[in-house]
Design a protein around this motif. Structure first.
Motif, PDB file in Angstrom:
ATOM      1  N   HIS A   3       0.444  -0.918   0.611  1.00 62.16           N
ATOM      2  CA  HIS A   3      -0.246   0.485  -0.175  1.00 62.16           C
ATOM      3  C   HIS A   3       0.481   1.606   0.019  1.00 62.16           C
ATOM      4  O   HIS A   3       2.014   1.331   0.723  1.00 62.16           O
ATOM      5  CB  HIS A   3      -1.093   0.035   1.123  1.00 62.16           C
ATOM      6  N   THR A 105      -1.199   4.169   5.898  1.00 65.08           N
ATOM      7  CA  THR A 105      -1.735   3.888   4.905  1.00 65.08           C
ATOM      8  C   THR A 105      -2.742   4.755   4.675  1.00 65.08           C
ATOM      9  O   THR A 105      -3.060   6.059   6.081  1.00 65.08           O
ATOM     10  CB  THR A 105      -2.503   2.340   4.164  1.00 65.08           C
ATOM     11  N   THR A 200      -9.059  -4.001  -0.471  1.00 67.55           N
ATOM     12  CA  THR A 200      -8.159  -2.667   0.572  1.00 67.55           C
ATOM     13  C   THR A 200      -7.427  -2.384  -0.908  1.00 67.55           C
ATOM     14  O   THR A 200      -5.751  -1.513  -0.291  1.00 67.55           O
ATOM     15  CB  THR A 200      -7.325  -3.929   1.029  1.00 67.55           C
ATOM     16  N   ASP A 202      -4.911  -0.614  -3.386  1.00 64.58           N
ATOM     17  CA  ASP A 202      -4.892   0.750  -4.066  1.00 64.58           C
ATOM     18  C   ASP A 202      -5.578   1.308  -5.461  1.00 64.58           C
ATOM     19  O   ASP A 202      -4.980   0.320  -6.137  1.00 64.58           O
ATOM     20  CB  ASP A 202      -3.895   1.955  -3.714  1.00 64.58           C
TER      21      ASP A 202
END
Length: 226
Positions: A3, A105, A200, A202
């Motif tokens: 991430h 993140t 999740t 990106d």
């Protein structure tokens, strides 16, 4: 999965002011740099607060004309009244500053922004020294990620490295950040986990698993087959 971290997204060239800087100097800084808020730092570069246009405008509102001897803005709390009467950055600022770490993140930063009701976070190191600022606009940048990059990460990192599925176990379709997963899995219970993990990544806007099937329904008694 990798991430992107706040340290990669933040603006590093950040203007700041010192606590002793006078009101007009702060106002000039905001105007010249075309920003709506600036961090306030001490002599060691540690962030002690943030002063915004809203903080400065309290003075204007407090001095507005009002009938008779009544205050222009009634029912101000003591701290609001103190800000309205402040003449230096340390008297005008909101403190403590809402801060993030560079290794956070996007999800962590966005969650803090939502909880605190702020549009930006000051990014600091372990000793609270100023490193940069990250805004909502910066965080939204991850959704400009190319579909091919999203597809590659889902196939290689999520399905391959993390879940250890065969390369052709599932077909992954990505269009404008919307992911559609197609294929058959050994167990029905894998579907929610895969959906969460893909979501999740990106740049992913949405995940559809409606075209996923399975051999065994491990969520039902007896492990019924589909």
């Amino acid at each position: 999965m990798r991430h992107r971290r706040i340290g990669e997204l933040m603006t590093r060239e950040v203007v700041s002011v010192h606590g002793a800087d006078p009101f007009k100097e702060v106002a000039r800084t905001l105007s010249r740099r075309r920003v709506t808020a600036v961090p306030v730092v001490d002599g060691a570069g540690r962030v002690v607060g943030v002063v915004s246009e809203g903080d400065l405008l309290r003075k204007t509102a407090d001095r507005a004309d009002a009938p008779g001897d009544r205050p222009a803005v009634p029912d101000l709390d003591a701290w609001e009244r103190a800000k309205a009467e402040g003449t230096r950055a340390e008297e005008l600022m909101s403190a403590p500053a809402v801060c993030a770490r560079p290794d956070w993140t996007v999800a962590e930063a966005a969650r803090l922004m939502e909880v605190q009701g702020v549009k930006r976070l000051v990014v600091v190191d372990d000793e609270d020294r100023l490193l940069g600022i990250v805004s909502r606009h910066d965080l939204l940048g991850i959704f400009l990620r190319e579909d091919d990059d999203i597809h590659r990460e889902i196939v290689e990192d999520v399905l391959g490295d993390t879940l250890r599925l065969e390369p052709n176990a599932l077909a992954v379709e990505v269009r404008d950040g919307r992911v559609d997963l197609v294929g058959k899995l050994p167990f029905r219970g894998m579907i929610p986990a895969i959906e969460r993990m893909v979501a999740t990544v990106d740049g992913v806007v949405s995940v559809s698993c409606t075209r996923l099937t399975y051999d065994i329904d491990d969520t039902a008694r007896g492990g019924a087959r589909s």
